[in-house]
Design a protein around this motif. Structure first.
Motif, PDB file in Angstrom:
ATOM      1  N   GLU A  31     -44.762   5.329   4.437  1.00 50.40           N
ATOM      2  CA  GLU A  31     -45.075   4.296   5.443  1.00 50.40           C
ATOM      3  C   GLU A  31     -43.996   4.217   6.522  1.00 50.40           C
ATOM      4  OE1 GLU A  31     -47.903   2.260   5.550  1.00 50.40           O
ATOM      5  OE2 GLU A  31     -48.598   3.678   4.048  1.00 50.40           O
ATOM      6  N   SER A  32     -42.783   4.603   6.192  1.00 52.61           N
ATOM      7  CA  SER A  32     -41.683   4.471   7.165  1.00 52.61           C
ATOM      8  C   SER A  32     -41.491   5.719   8.018  1.00 52.61           C
ATOM      9  CB  SER A  32     -40.380   4.151   6.431  1.00 52.61           C
ATOM     10  OG  SER A  32     -39.960   5.271   5.683  1.00 52.61           O
ATOM     11  N   VAL A  33     -42.301   6.747   7.793  1.00 55.86           N
ATOM     12  CA  VAL A  33     -42.158   7.996   8.552  1.00 55.86           C
ATOM     13  C   VAL A  33     -42.694   7.809   9.975  1.00 55.86           C
ATOM     14  CG1 VAL A  33     -42.956  10.396   8.716  1.00 55.86           C
ATOM     15  CG2 VAL A  33     -42.266   9.461   6.499  1.00 55.86           C
ATOM     16  N   ARG A  34     -41.891   8.224  10.953  1.00 54.01           N
ATOM     17  CA  ARG A  34     -42.337   8.112  12.352  1.00 54.01           C
ATOM     18  C   ARG A  34     -43.311   9.239  12.675  1.00 54.01           C
ATOM     19  NH1 ARG A  34     -36.945   6.868  13.157  1.00 54.01           N
ATOM     20  NH2 ARG A  34     -36.464   8.945  13.959  1.00 54.01           N
ATOM     21  N   ILE A  35     -44.403   8.874  13.334  1.00 49.06           N
ATOM     22  CA  ILE A  35     -45.490   9.815  13.615  1.00 49.06           C
ATOM     23  C   ILE A  35     -45.724   9.879  15.120  1.00 49.06           C
ATOM     24  CG2 ILE A  35     -47.957  10.303  13.242  1.00 49.06           C
ATOM     25  CD1 ILE A  35     -47.652   8.434  10.706  1.00 49.06           C
ATOM     26  N   SER A  36     -45.921  11.088  15.648  1.00 45.60           N
ATOM     27  CA  SER A  36     -46.346  11.270  17.036  1.00 45.60           C
ATOM     28  C   SER A  36     -47.695  11.982  17.032  1.00 45.60           C
ATOM     29  CB  SER A  36     -45.342  12.126  17.813  1.00 45.60           C
ATOM     30  OG  SER A  36     -44.027  11.707  17.544  1.00 45.60           O
ATOM     31  N   VAL A  37     -48.433  11.834  18.123  1.00 47.19           N
ATOM     32  CA  VAL A  37     -49.730  12.495  18.250  1.00 47.19           C
ATOM     33  C   VAL A  37     -49.600  13.617  19.277  1.00 47.19           C
ATOM     34  CG1 VAL A  37     -52.175  12.205  18.814  1.00 47.19           C
ATOM     35  CG2 VAL A  37     -50.936  10.353  17.687  1.00 47.19           C
TER      36      VAL A  37
END
Length: 327
Positions: A31-37
């Motif tokens: 849940e704490s992982v940063r995600i980009s699209v």
């Protein structure tokens, strides 16, 4: 793993394990992982990038003169003109990973003058190392693996990947999927192409097909499949498929049957086949839904009877296993 592996394969395994350790730590708190699209339905996380950096550092420390082709950083690292190029997918199955769905892997291959010579696919959730050196066979951990022995498509478990990017030809793919589903025992969509290919090599599934794949998705898996006795190519069966954007893999008998079904959907198919596919897609688009409801149920035509797995008439009766080949 065995100590008599090729030195370059040992370095690749070390790199894959370093990436896997980063991925496993992050999976404890996804849940704490940063995600980009990157684009619609195409994600990258800080974990993809950290895993890729760990792989590249391990490989270039051992082989500073080698080239790198990686999913996230392209060719910006490593030598630009080397005959030795490492092809890396640091986290194949990112969408699964960010949902906590435990099907993803690290994929590392070494291309020498355009031919894949070393391959590692590492599944960090199961701590499984699939690896191969050209001409030396494919292995899962310390065990030699081979493709499944089934010879009839209707008994086979086939894996695939769904189109997910805007512009992907969804209707054409659904026609392909429908055709394969009607001919085999089951279709699965695990969500990590490199692991799908490793599973074909290990005999866990009988075949795999997908379009829209990049070299880093299939480079390592392609060597696993061929070293395990399978075939891999594009939908028309051509072996030089790496940059074609379509991939089909299976044991030799099933491969031929899948090419017969899927060849007409290839971008390399003849004009006549392409016309047939265009018409089929058009027909499926125009078919009124009400017809399906009003039509009487079709009679089942598939006749089957059970045979014990070890009976002599069973196509999958176990054969005397071959001894594992030493390196």
């Amino acid at each position: 793993m065995s100590s008599n592996l090729h030195p370059m394969l040992n370095v690749a395994i070390k790199a894959a394990r370093a990436a896997g350790a980063i991925i496993n730590r992050a999976a404890l708190d996804v849940e704490s992982v940063r995600i980009s699209v990157k684009q619609t339905n195409d994600f990258v996380t800080e974990i993809d990038q950290a895993a890729e950096a760990a792989i590249i550092e391990t490989l270039l420390t051992a082989y500073p003169g080698h080239g790198i082709l990686a999913e996230e950083s392209g060719s910006e690292h490593g030598a630009k003109d080397s005959d030795f190029v490492w092809i890396i997918d640091p986290l194949d199955g990112t969408t699964n990973f960010i949902h906590g769905f435990p099907v993803y892997c690290v994929s590392i291959a070494l291309s020498v003058k355009g031919k894949i010579e070393q391959a590692v696919v590492y599944d960090p959730t199961r701590n499984d190392i699939f690896c191969a050196t050209k001409g030396r066979g494919a292995y899962l951990n310390d065990r030699r693996i081979r493709v499944a022995k089934r010879t009839r498509l209707q008994e086979c478990l086939i894996s695939t990947g769904f189109p997910y990017r805007p512009g992907d030809k969804l209707k054409t793919y659904l026609n392909m999927l429908g055709e394969v589903m009607s001919q085999c025992a089951g279709v699965r969509r695990p969500g990590a192409a490199a692991l799908d290919l490793a599973y074909v090599a290990a005999g866990y599934s009988d075949g795999f097909f997908e379009s829209g794949l990049k070299p880093w998705d299939v480079a390592a898996g392609s060597l696993l499949v061929t070293e395990a006795g399978g075939l891999i190519g594009n939908f028309t069966g051509e072996a030089d498929f790496m940059d074609h954007g379509e991939c089909l893999a299976a044991n030799p008998r099933i491969y031929g049957q899948m090419v017969a079904s899927l060849g007409k959907y290839s971008k390399f198919a003849g004009a006549g086949d392409k016309a047939v596919v265009r018409q089929a897609v058009q027909d499926s688009h125009n078919a009124p839904a009400a017809d399906a409801e009003s039509a009487p149920p079709a009679k089942a035509t598939l006749k089957s009877r059970r045979v014990k797995a070890d009976s002599p008439e069973s196509p999958n009766a176990p054969e005397t296993p071959l001894p594992d080949a030493p390196f």
